[in-house]
Design an enzyme around this catalytic site. Structure first.
Site, mmCIF file in Angstrom:
data_model
loop_
_atom_site.group_PDB
_atom_site.id
_atom_site.type_symbol
_atom_site.label_atom_id
_atom_site.label_comp_id
_atom_site.label_asym_id
_atom_site.label_seq_id
_atom_site.Cartn_x
_atom_site.Cartn_y
_atom_site.Cartn_z
ATOM 1 N N GLY A 198 0.755 -1.151 0.100
ATOM 2 C CA GLY A 198 -0.054 0.168 0.148
ATOM 3 C C GLY A 198 0.668 1.337 -0.083
ATOM 4 N N SER A 199 0.197 2.564 0.354
ATOM 5 C CA SER A 199 0.707 3.632 0.442
ATOM 6 C C SER A 199 2.076 3.641 1.041
ATOM 7 C CB SER A 199 -0.239 4.635 0.980
ATOM 8 O OG SER A 199 0.162 6.097 1.173
#
Lengths: 152, 135
Positions: free
Chosen positions: B62-63
């Site tokens: 993810g981010s």
């Protein structure tokens, strides 16, 4: 895709080490999973930040119209400055939109649980983090649908 | 048990009980920094706290803002004391470097499943080893 994986870049076509089948059916399934609201009090566009072509599309879709609820566009300062130079930003702002430059939809204090229960967005990534991190319900729609439904 | 020839990612020594998952972790979206717990009902560590653990995971997903989520965990006093990955990613490496949490990769051929839950473990990143199962 980078939200569910650890790879920051994907290519389409050509030789690849790993191929992931992804078509309209899979895309719709993701949209359905991330859409947890039908409507909301605020619209956010961008995340990843909007590009010049998306701004041109939005300007075309909202010409002579006003948004019926608060709408924030997230884009880079460079894109905003370019849009200003060619009169695009001004056109879009006439529809009642606010620009926020070099900011993240999910990490800035504009769209929080304290202020809103739900948010309308065109961003799949935004929908994921607004839901998971910001604990908001999300109406995930494409730009065209948003412009059609929420301007008059 | 001593696992040697680990790959040092972030130096230092950290000790705690093992918290093992074979699922990657999205630190931004699925970890509550205020409590240190995993908030994703679909994750096998759901409701488990990372606080003070030796967190064993394949890698983060993810981010890249997940790095700041790791730093937030440290600021709130809820961070793991050490992290063991099968292959550390840039989010885990940078977040743990910011938060001063030691990180190692397991040596090639040593699966995550070789580490069991809730064992006392000490990650000695500079010595490239993990000491497991001491009392």
């Amino acid at each position: 895709m980078s939200t569910s994986g650890t790879c920051g870049m994907f290519t389409f076509g050509g030789k690849a080490k790993e191929k992931i089948p992804f078509g309209k059916k899979e895309a719709q399934a993701v949209m359905d999973e991330l859409s947890t609201a039908d409507d909301a009090d605020i619209i956010t566009l961008g995340s990843p930040q909007l590009g010049i072509n998306e701004l041109k599309l939005l300007a075309k879709l909202t010409e002579t119209k006003k948004f019926s609820r608060r709408c924030i566009i997230f884009c880079s300062r460079t894109i905003y400055n370019n849009a200003m130079k060619i009169g695009l930003a001004g056109k879009i702002e006439k529809s009642g939109v606010d620009f926020r430059c070099d900011s993240c939809t999910c990490l800035t204090p504009y769209v929080t649980k304290d202020r809103y229960n739900a948010v309308i967005t065109n961003s799949v990534k935004g929908a994921y983090y607004l839901s998971k991190s910001n604990k908001l319900r999300v109406a995930l729609k494409d730009i065209k649908s948003i412009a059609e439904e929420y301007t008059q | 048990m001593i696992i040697s020839n680990c790959r040092k990612i972030v130096g230092g020594t950290g000790e705690g009980q093992t918290l093992v998952t074979i699922q990657p972790i999205n630190f931004l979206a699925t970890v509550d920094a205020n409590t240190g717990t995993i908030t994703d009902p679909l994750h096998e560590l759901y409701c488990k706290s990372l606080k003070g653990s030796v967190l064993v995971l394949p890698y983060a997903i993810g981010s890249s803002v997940g790095a700041y989520a790791i730093y937030s965990l440290k600021e709130y006093g809820n961070a793991p004391h050490a992290v063991v990955c099968s292959k550390a990613d840039i989010t885990t490496a940078s977040g743990c470097a910011l938060a001063n949490i030691p990180v190692v990769d397991l040596p090639n051929g040593i699966p995550l499943s070789s580490l069991k839950q809730e064992l006392n473990a000490r990650v000695e990143a500079d010595a490239r080893r993990i000491v497991v199962g001491f009392s």
